[in-house]
Design an enzyme around this catalytic site. Structure first.
Site, PDB file in Angstrom:
ATOM      1  N   LYS A 201       0.853  -1.185   0.000  1.00 15.54           N
ATOM      2  CA  LYS A 201       0.000   0.000   0.000  1.00 15.54           C
ATOM      3  C   LYS A 201       0.893   1.241   0.000  1.00 15.54           C
ATOM      4  O   LYS A 201       1.756   1.396   0.864  1.00 15.54           O
ATOM      5  CB  LYS A 201      -0.903  -0.002   1.232  1.00 15.54           C
ATOM      6  CG  LYS A 201      -1.749   1.249   1.356  1.00 15.54           C
ATOM      7  CD  LYS A 201      -2.762   1.150   2.463  1.00 15.54           C
ATOM      8  CE  LYS A 201      -3.508   2.455   2.636  1.00 15.54           C
ATOM      9  NZ  LYS A 201      -4.508   2.380   3.689  1.00 15.54           N
ATOM     10  N   LYS A 255      -2.367  -1.540  -3.766  1.00 14.04           N
ATOM     11  CA  LYS A 255      -3.166  -0.319  -3.697  1.00 14.04           C
ATOM     12  C   LYS A 255      -2.295   0.923  -3.797  1.00 14.04           C
ATOM     13  O   LYS A 255      -1.253   0.956  -3.137  1.00 14.04           O
ATOM     14  CB  LYS A 255      -3.883  -0.327  -2.343  1.00 14.04           C
ATOM     15  CG  LYS A 255      -4.796   0.817  -2.071  1.00 14.04           C
ATOM     16  CD  LYS A 255      -5.307   0.686  -0.663  1.00 14.04           C
ATOM     17  CE  LYS A 255      -6.185   1.858  -0.340  1.00 14.04           C
ATOM     18  NZ  LYS A 255      -6.556   1.846   1.058  1.00 14.04           N
TER      19      LYS A 255
HETATM   20  C1  PBG Z   1      -6.816   3.851   5.648  1.00 14.16           C
HETATM   21  C2  PBG Z   1      -7.365   3.551   4.319  1.00 14.16           C
HETATM   22  C3  PBG Z   1      -7.270   4.411   3.229  1.00 14.16           C
HETATM   23  C4  PBG Z   1      -7.923   3.789   2.181  1.00 14.16           C
HETATM   24  C5  PBG Z   1      -8.394   2.557   2.636  1.00 14.16           C
HETATM   25  N1  PBG Z   1      -8.026   2.426   3.969  1.00 14.16           N
HETATM   26  C6  PBG Z   1      -6.731   5.773   3.103  1.00 14.16           C
HETATM   27  C7  PBG Z   1      -5.439   6.086   3.684  1.00 14.16           C
HETATM   28  O1  PBG Z   1      -4.544   5.239   3.802  1.00 14.16           O
HETATM   29  O2  PBG Z   1      -5.292   7.242   4.041  1.00 14.16           O
HETATM   30  C8  PBG Z   1      -8.061   4.395   0.827  1.00 14.16           C
HETATM   31  C9  PBG Z   1      -9.108   3.875  -0.050  1.00 14.16           C
HETATM   32  C10 PBG Z   1      -9.475   4.772  -1.159  1.00 14.16           C
HETATM   33  O3  PBG Z   1      -8.857   5.824  -1.409  1.00 14.16           O
HETATM   34  O4  PBG Z   1     -10.444   4.431  -1.850  1.00 14.16           O
HETATM   35  N2  PBG Z   1      -6.553   2.835   6.495  1.00 14.16           N
END
Ligand code: PBG
Length: 332
Positions: A201, A255
């Site tokens: 991520k 992601k």
């Molecule tokens: C945070 C989380 C995020 C997303 C999913 N879980 C955002 C972040 O890391 O700030 C992003 C998902 C999206 O942008 O659709 N735990």
């Protein structure tokens, strides 16, 4: 008019494309409703609330979320992923609401399981919906502290498993959390609860609208670059994945989605395990902005973007387009 000379070509790749039936015959990848995971935003109360930066996506009350789950079942979407908008008054430095057995996610999980038991429920493990500072972990001074955060994440995962979550999805990017969560789940008799780890991520600008949706945009102090990955790194994703598999992850997420197809491809090629892409909020917003301006055809763009994930090796995709894509697939 110049009469072109006939080329002496034995190989003509266009022959396989000459009609719909030949194209179908040689098609390498298939997109089906079984590939879709639908992320759903939750809110207290009743009804639905629009999200400005994600046109067409709404925060849903528990009732509305249960309704969405039955829609998922009807459309053949196998699983939904829950993300809560937590009332600001419940956010604190320790993320204590994450451990409340009656928090929004737990109540929604119980209600949806009761109403639509055949749809898989994926719950997000990370502290950002619950911290006053909007980080996924605990903040000490300027630092997001790894090991104390993992203890809270373990408690959060157990809380969700007790509520009936089928898949625990840690999205926090702390080191060692998958192993700690697996051990705790097993110790409590939750051997059957799966872990879908956000293994690779990235610290991405494409999460902007999501932070709007869960209400952390205004509160987030600084950025997440000490725990989420540097967008410049590809090799490192393979190390993250190796670690999470070693610790017991059943499935993986890469992601964001389309800008990181190379990472997805490498992960799938290297490990050959169930791997999912997350087409994140910013990707959704970009497509919808162009669609709403009349610049892109919605269904064709959506299905093409989802097919790209399949071609790159994804087993499935978390996408806010899930219901729309399922309907478009049904129409053929
Ligand atoms: C945070 C989380 C995020 C997303 C999913 N879980 C955002 C972040 O890391 O700030 C992003 C998902 C999206 O942008 O659709 N735990």
């Amino acid at each position: 008019m110049i009469k072109p000379e006939k080329l002496e070509l034995r190989l003509r790749l266009r022959r396989n494309r000459k009609a719909e039936w030949t194209r179908r015959l040689v098609r390498e990848h298939e997109l089906s409703t079984a590939d879709l995971i639908w992320p759903i935003f939750l809110i207290e109360g009743t009804g639905r609330q629009p999200i400005d930066s994600m046109p067409g996506v709404e925060r849903l009350s528990i009732d509305a979320a249960a309704h969405a789950a039955s829609e998922a079942a009807e459309l053949g979407i196998p699983a939904i992923a829950l993300f809560p908008y937590t009332d600001p008054s419940l956010r604190d430095a320790e993320a204590s609401e994450a451990l409340n057995e009656a928090n929004l996610v737990c109540r929604a999980t119980r209600a949806i399981k009761r109403a639509v038991p055949q749809v898989g429920i994926i719950t997000d493990v990370a502290l950002d919906p619950y911290t006053s500072h909007g980080h996924d972990g605990l903040l000490e001074g300027e630092e997001i502290v790894n090991d104390p955060t993992v203890s809270v994440l373990v408690g959060q995962a157990l809380n969700q498993a007790r509520a009936g979550a089928d898949i625990i999805a840690p999205s926090d990017m702390m080191d060692g959390r998958v192993g700690a969560i697996r051990a705790a789940l097993d110790a409590e008799g939750f051997e059957h609860v799966s872990i879908m780890s956000y293994a690779a991520k990235y610290a991405s600008a494409f999460y902007g609208p999501f932070r709007d949706a869960i209400g952390t945009k205004a509160t987030l102090v600084g950025d997440k670059r000490t725990y989420q990955m540097d967008p410049a790194n590809g090799e490192e994703a393979l190390r993250e994945v190796a670690a999470d598999l070693e610790e017991g992850a059943d499935m993986l997420i890469v992601k964001p989605g389309l800008p990181y197809l190379d990472v997805l491809f490498r992960v799938k090629e290297t490990f050959g395990v169930p791997t999912f892409a997350y087409q994140v909020s910013g990707e959704y917003a970009m497509i919808m902005a162009a669609v709403n301006a009349g610049w892109l055809d919605a269904d064709r763009t959506i299905l093409e973007s989802l097919m790209a994930f399949k071609r790159a090796g994804a087993n499935g995709v978390l996408t806010y387009f899930a219901p729309r894509a399922a309907k478009a697939l049904r129409l053929g």
